[in-house]
Design a protein around this motif. Structure first.
Motif, PDB file in Angstrom:
ATOM      1  N   ARG A 145      38.258  33.711  41.281  1.00  0.00           N
ATOM      2  CA  ARG A 145      39.552  34.028  41.091  1.00  0.00           C
ATOM      3  C   ARG A 145      39.955  34.386  39.680  1.00  0.00           C
ATOM      4  O   ARG A 145      40.793  35.255  39.219  1.00  0.00           O
ATOM      5  N   TRP A 146      39.201  33.587  38.615  1.00  0.00           N
ATOM      6  CA  TRP A 146      39.442  33.787  37.478  1.00  0.00           C
ATOM      7  C   TRP A 146      39.228  35.473  36.938  1.00  0.00           C
ATOM      8  O   TRP A 146      39.981  36.021  36.369  1.00  0.00           O
ATOM      9  N   CYS A 147      38.221  35.984  37.555  1.00  0.00           N
ATOM     10  CA  CYS A 147      38.061  37.444  37.418  1.00  0.00           C
ATOM     11  C   CYS A 147      38.842  38.293  37.706  1.00  0.00           C
ATOM     12  O   CYS A 147      39.344  39.335  37.065  1.00  0.00           O
ATOM     13  N   LEU A 148      39.265  38.101  38.930  1.00  0.00           N
ATOM     14  CA  LEU A 148      40.388  38.908  39.706  1.00  0.00           C
ATOM     15  C   LEU A 148      41.715  38.778  38.776  1.00  0.00           C
ATOM     16  O   LEU A 148      42.392  39.829  38.572  1.00  0.00           O
ATOM     17  N   ASN A 194      42.198  38.455  35.801  1.00  0.00           N
ATOM     18  CA  ASN A 194      41.979  39.003  34.195  1.00  0.00           C
ATOM     19  C   ASN A 194      41.545  40.425  34.327  1.00  0.00           C
ATOM     20  O   ASN A 194      41.202  41.088  33.140  1.00  0.00           O
ATOM     21  N   VAL A 195      41.645  40.948  35.321  1.00  0.00           N
ATOM     22  CA  VAL A 195      41.397  42.429  35.363  1.00  0.00           C
ATOM     23  C   VAL A 195      42.501  43.373  34.699  1.00  0.00           C
ATOM     24  O   VAL A 195      43.760  43.065  34.963  1.00  0.00           O
ATOM     25  N   PRO A 196      42.174  43.964  33.777  1.00  0.00           N
ATOM     26  CA  PRO A 196      43.329  44.499  33.080  1.00  0.00           C
ATOM     27  C   PRO A 196      43.899  45.726  33.725  1.00  0.00           C
ATOM     28  O   PRO A 196      43.178  46.415  34.652  1.00  0.00           O
ATOM     29  N   ASP A 197      45.118  46.319  33.157  1.00  0.00           N
ATOM     30  CA  ASP A 197      45.610  47.651  33.722  1.00  0.00           C
ATOM     31  C   ASP A 197      44.723  48.817  33.448  1.00  0.00           C
ATOM     32  O   ASP A 197      44.145  48.872  32.418  1.00  0.00           O
ATOM     33  N   CYS A 198      44.884  49.918  34.139  1.00  0.00           N
ATOM     34  CA  CYS A 198      44.260  51.160  34.114  1.00  0.00           C
ATOM     35  C   CYS A 198      45.011  51.843  32.793  1.00  0.00           C
ATOM     36  O   CYS A 198      46.060  52.158  33.017  1.00  0.00           O
TER      37      CYS A 198
END
Length: 334
Positions: A115-118, A120-124
């Protein structure tokens, strides 16, 4: 077991195994001591990050190390990384935790880290859709959790995680598709409390939004759950779902119809605890909520039937005797 040949190991083999296990334990304790020392000293570098990987491979339930790992990423590695590098790091962690889940599908901390990884995915950093990375990850995540549920359709952590993924997707999955998914899971195995629970959530949303006729679909649900009840009358999840359906349309005609259906099943399965408990529940609902349309004779008969069933339940289920005593008192005062 009969027909299974016992393997007898020599003292040397057993001693070698013991030494290997002791060596693994020694390595783990040394790694643990080292990673906790780095955490205490506030180290947020790549060396500390790699050390958390080694510890978590040995013990993915070590939530303190998961927390430390996220702190290293967030405050030690991300600040000096490009969006592309951050996305790659998070993708690596998602891949790592998939491997962990294959061996430890019910460890909460692994699901929590995903959950934490998803999140914190940055914008492209492109001229196209800035959320492309996130959407790609959510689509992949739904595939991952479906694979996990294919392996264990009753993994409640995976079901909870599935609800989280569905609620977070940039392009939502249709509720009709999710209803069809729960149908497949339930028909594969009626004894799937999480699938029934998910179904109740989806149906409630569809009914409230007006996208599904509540009267017609509720009748279809009663047909589905009755099939499950007759297939396995000892399965608690089916009776819980049936009670939920009753609660969504509690009228006297419906109660009488379902009471008759359950009585037929009890006649075939006279020791069915869930049949008896459900009959008591629904007969009490008639007494409590529809007394104005009942004649005194019917009220008296309902009370006597409830008391008789509760007396039987005390014999079949003596551990809950106190609960049945309380229900008896309530029936007498109705």
């Amino acid at each position: 077991m009969h027909g299974v040949q016992r393997v007898r190991y020599s003292r040397e083999v057993l001693e070698a195994r013991k030494q290997r296990e002791q060596a693994k334990l020694k390595e783990y304790l040394a790694l643990t001591e080292e990673v906790l020392a780095k955490k205490k000293s506030g180290e947020l570098n790549r060396e500390a990050f790699d050390l958390t990987t080694r510890v978590l491979r040995l013990n993915p339930e070590f939530y303190t190390v998961w927390n430390y790992r996220r702190n290293i990423l967030l405050h030690g590695i991300f600040p000096s990384s490009s969006p592309s590098e951050i996305n790659d790091l998070l993708s690596d962690d998602l891949s790592m935790t998939i491997a962990f889940l294959k061996q430890h599908p019910k460890v909460y901390w692994i699901w929590n880290h995903r959950r934490w990884c998803l999140e914190n995915v940055p914008d492209c950093p492109t001229d196209g859709d800035p959320h492309a990375w996130r959407q790609a990850n959510w689509n992949k995540e739904l595939f991952v959790v479906e694979k996990m549920l294919d392996a264990d359709a009753r993994n409640f952590l995976a079901w909870n995680y599935r609800r989280y993924v569905l609620a977070s997707m940039t392009l939502p999955r249709s509720e009709e598709s999710e209803l069809a998914y729960t149908t497949r899971k339930i028909e594969a195995n009626f004894s799937n409390f999480s699938a029934w629970h998910q179904r109740s959530k989806v149906l409630t949303s569809l009914w409230e939004s007006g996208n599904l006729d509540p009267v017609k679909s509720r009748e279809q649900e009663f047909d589905l759950v009755k099939n499950a009840m007759y297939t396995d009358p000892a399965d608690q999840s089916v009776w819980i779902y049936h009670a939920w359906l009753i609660g969504r349309g509690d009228d006297a005609g419906l109660l009488r119809r379902e009471i008759d259906a359950i009585q037929e099943l009890l006649d075939e399965q006279p020791d069915s605890k869930w049949c008896m408990e459900s009959l008591v529940r629904y007969k009490r609902l008639l007494l409590q909520n529809h007394t104005s349309i009942l004649e005194e004779k019917e009220r008296s008969e309902l009370r006597e039937e409830c008391l008789r069933l509760l007396s039987q339940l005390k014999e079949y289920d003596p551990q809950r005797r106190r609960r049945y005593d309380e229900l008896e008192e309530s029936v007498r005062n109705t």
